[in-house]
Design a protein around this motif. Sequence first.
Motif, PDB file in Angstrom:
ATOM      1  N   ASP A  48      30.998  24.509 -31.747  1.00 45.89           N
ATOM      2  CA  ASP A  48      30.527  25.600 -30.903  1.00 45.89           C
ATOM      3  C   ASP A  48      29.036  25.488 -30.604  1.00 45.89           C
ATOM      4  N   ALA A  49      28.676  25.849 -29.394  1.00 46.13           N
ATOM      5  CA  ALA A  49      27.266  25.941 -29.026  1.00 46.13           C
ATOM      6  C   ALA A  49      26.640  27.135 -29.733  1.00 46.13           C
ATOM      7  N   LEU A  50      25.344  27.061 -29.939  1.00 47.60           N
ATOM      8  CA  LEU A  50      24.619  28.204 -30.482  1.00 47.60           C
ATOM      9  C   LEU A  50      24.480  29.268 -29.406  1.00 47.60           C
ATOM     10  N   ALA A  51      24.716  30.514 -29.782  1.00 45.55           N
ATOM     11  CA  ALA A  51      24.621  31.610 -28.814  1.00 45.55           C
ATOM     12  C   ALA A  51      23.236  31.672 -28.179  1.00 45.55           C
ATOM     13  N   SER A  52      22.218  31.317 -28.950  1.00 43.79           N
ATOM     14  CA  SER A  52      20.847  31.374 -28.438  1.00 43.79           C
ATOM     15  C   SER A  52      20.575  30.327 -27.361  1.00 43.79           C
ATOM     16  N   ASP A  53      21.437  29.304 -27.255  1.00 46.81           N
ATOM     17  CA  ASP A  53      21.249  28.257 -26.246  1.00 46.81           C
ATOM     18  C   ASP A  53      21.983  28.554 -24.942  1.00 46.81           C
ATOM     19  N   LEU A  54      22.762  29.630 -24.918  1.00 46.55           N
ATOM     20  CA  LEU A  54      23.586  29.939 -23.750  1.00 46.55           C
ATOM     21  C   LEU A  54      22.945  31.013 -22.885  1.00 46.55           C
ATOM     22  N   VAL A  55      23.103  30.853 -21.579  1.00 43.77           N
ATOM     23  CA  VAL A  55      22.612  31.847 -20.624  1.00 43.77           C
ATOM     24  C   VAL A  55      23.717  32.139 -19.618  1.00 43.77           C
ATOM     25  N   ALA A  56      23.574  33.232 -18.906  1.00 43.63           N
ATOM     26  CA  ALA A  56      24.569  33.602 -17.899  1.00 43.63           C
ATOM     27  C   ALA A  56      24.410  32.717 -16.668  1.00 43.63           C
ATOM     28  N   ALA A  57      25.536  32.392 -16.048  1.00 42.21           N
ATOM     29  CA  ALA A  57      25.517  31.622 -14.803  1.00 42.21           C
ATOM     30  C   ALA A  57      24.876  32.451 -13.698  1.00 42.21           C
ATOM     31  N   PRO A  58      24.456  31.818 -12.603  1.00 44.70           N
ATOM     32  CA  PRO A  58      23.840  32.564 -11.503  1.00 44.70           C
ATOM     33  C   PRO A  58      24.716  33.717 -11.026  1.00 44.70           C
ATOM     34  N   PRO A  59      24.122  34.839 -10.656  1.00 46.69           N
ATOM     35  CA  PRO A  59      24.886  36.012 -10.219  1.00 46.69           C
ATOM     36  C   PRO A  59      25.852  35.679  -9.075  1.00 46.69           C
ATOM     37  N   GLY A  60      27.039  36.245  -9.148  1.00 47.04           N
ATOM     38  CA  GLY A  60      28.021  36.058  -8.095  1.00 47.04           C
ATOM     39  C   GLY A  60      28.844  34.794  -8.204  1.00 47.04           C
ATOM     40  N   PHE A  61      28.524  33.921  -9.162  1.00 49.27           N
ATOM     41  CA  PHE A  61      29.235  32.646  -9.285  1.00 49.27           C
ATOM     42  C   PHE A  61      30.466  32.749 -10.170  1.00 49.27           C
ATOM     43  N   ALA A  62      30.387  33.555 -11.212  1.00 50.05           N
ATOM     44  CA  ALA A  62      31.467  33.588 -12.203  1.00 50.05           C
ATOM     45  C   ALA A  62      32.571  34.570 -11.833  1.00 50.05           C
ATOM     46  N   LEU A  63      33.788  34.181 -12.183  1.00 49.89           N
ATOM     47  CA  LEU A  63      34.925  35.093 -12.121  1.00 49.89           C
ATOM     48  C   LEU A  63      35.087  35.657 -13.531  1.00 49.89           C
ATOM     49  N   GLY A  64      34.383  36.730 -13.808  1.00 49.86           N
ATOM     50  CA  GLY A  64      34.319  37.232 -15.180  1.00 49.86           C
ATOM     51  C   GLY A  64      33.013  36.775 -15.796  1.00 49.86           C
ATOM     52  N   GLN A  65      33.047  36.440 -17.097  1.00 50.96           N
ATOM     53  CA  GLN A  65      31.829  35.999 -17.780  1.00 50.96           C
ATOM     54  C   GLN A  65      31.734  34.482 -17.762  1.00 50.96           C
ATOM     55  N   ILE A  68      26.612  29.360 -20.124  1.00 50.06           N
ATOM     56  CA  ILE A  68      26.439  27.915 -20.056  1.00 50.06           C
ATOM     57  C   ILE A  68      25.130  27.549 -20.733  1.00 50.06           C
ATOM     58  N   GLN A  69      25.030  26.311 -21.183  1.00 52.28           N
ATOM     59  CA  GLN A  69      23.797  25.848 -21.801  1.00 52.28           C
ATOM     60  C   GLN A  69      22.616  26.036 -20.847  1.00 52.28           C
ATOM     61  N   ARG A  70      21.500  26.460 -21.398  1.00 54.42           N
ATOM     62  CA  ARG A  70      20.315  26.742 -20.584  1.00 54.42           C
ATOM     63  C   ARG A  70      19.907  25.542 -19.732  1.00 54.42           C
ATOM     64  N   ALA A  71      19.950  24.353 -20.309  1.00 58.91           N
ATOM     65  CA  ALA A  71      19.559  23.158 -19.551  1.00 58.91           C
ATOM     66  C   ALA A  71      20.509  22.905 -18.390  1.00 58.91           C
ATOM     67  N   ALA A  72      21.796  23.113 -18.616  1.00 58.97           N
ATOM     68  CA  ALA A  72      22.787  22.877 -17.560  1.00 58.97           C
ATOM     69  C   ALA A  72      22.680  23.915 -16.458  1.00 58.97           C
ATOM     70  N   ALA A  73      22.265  25.122 -16.806  1.00 63.31           N
ATOM     71  CA  ALA A  73      22.189  26.201 -15.822  1.00 63.31           C
ATOM     72  C   ALA A  73      21.211  25.876 -14.702  1.00 63.31           C
ATOM     73  N   VAL A  74      20.180  25.122 -15.004  1.00 60.39           N
ATOM     74  CA  VAL A  74      19.188  24.766 -13.987  1.00 60.39           C
ATOM     75  C   VAL A  74      19.838  23.927 -12.888  1.00 60.39           C
ATOM     76  N   ASP A  75      20.586  22.901 -13.297  1.00 60.89           N
ATOM     77  CA  ASP A  75      21.246  22.047 -12.305  1.00 60.89           C
ATOM     78  C   ASP A  75      22.423  22.757 -11.648  1.00 60.89           C
ATOM     79  N   LEU A  76      23.096  23.631 -12.381  1.00 62.43           N
ATOM     80  CA  LEU A  76      24.189  24.391 -11.782  1.00 62.43           C
ATOM     81  C   LEU A  76      23.660  25.272 -10.660  1.00 62.43           C
ATOM     82  N   THR A  77      22.508  25.870 -10.869  1.00 55.72           N
ATOM     83  CA  THR A  77      21.888  26.686  -9.823  1.00 55.72           C
ATOM     84  C   THR A  77      21.568  25.839  -8.601  1.00 55.72           C
ATOM     85  N   ARG A  78      21.057  24.638  -8.816  1.00 55.84           N
ATOM     86  CA  ARG A  78      20.759  23.733  -7.713  1.00 55.84           C
ATOM     87  C   ARG A  78      22.037  23.352  -6.957  1.00 55.84           C
TER      88      ARG A  78
END
Length: 261
Positions: A48-65, A68-78
């Motif tokens: 399991d990932a550490l909860a402290s390393d996870l952030v919410a995906a960009p608003p409007g993208f998720a179906l529910g909750q 994702i890992q903070r580092a991955a969220a940057v590229d996901l936003t792009r």
Amino acid sequence: MKNLIALAACAAGLIPTLSLAAPIQLCIDQIATPGTDGRVLGHLPYGDALASDLVAAPPGFALGQCLIQRAAAVDLTRLIRATREVPEIAGTLRAVSCHRSTERQRAVFCGPVGPDKPYHNAMERARVVAPPGYSEHSTGYAVDFGLRPAPGCPDVDACISLTPAGRWLLAHAREYGFELSFPIGNPQKVTWEPWHWRWVGTSSKAPGATTARTIFAQARTSFPAKPAVVDTADSWLRIVRQPPNPFAPAPLPKPNSPTKP
């Protein structure tokens, strides 16, 4: 080198230490024994990932909750921003599933398994869903993409590869650090999943990429993704170089260049 990779990943808490092929209980009445490479029913072990390393995906993208890992969220936003510039798919890409804890994965995996259920045993279920403790989703680096509105294609179905958004992912997702974990005909014998993408960073120098690539080192060396993210700095992982991407669009003619009749 492989031992060093495994030790580093275990230290990060994202790859559990492998037992000596002791049987493990996946569901109440389902037991499996890890293979010599640590796999269970085709799937590699992940913690399991550490909860402290996870952030919410960009608003409007998720179906529910969607965490994702903070580092991955940057590229996901792009990636999401890039799709908005493509009229054919703008605003249609969504996250069906992101981080799933091991306990959540157990519920997803075991729920439909049983004598009177869609899957009679764990082996059948593992063809389409990873067992608890063996899912890339637990790392926080994996995203299952879906479409809204759904163009006659249900979630987590191979038909996404035939849609404009699915073809865009196959052609461009690796430009944003995402690679296809389970390509068609993969030697893991996991169902082709053109909706499931894991983040490893566009380059090993990208923030957080070394951690992600260490976690997925065994998967990337033994069962390479396709399309995959590959750069020369990955040579320490002995990544297999991929052939030209068959889904990449043909280059447009240069302006004012003569065209054949």
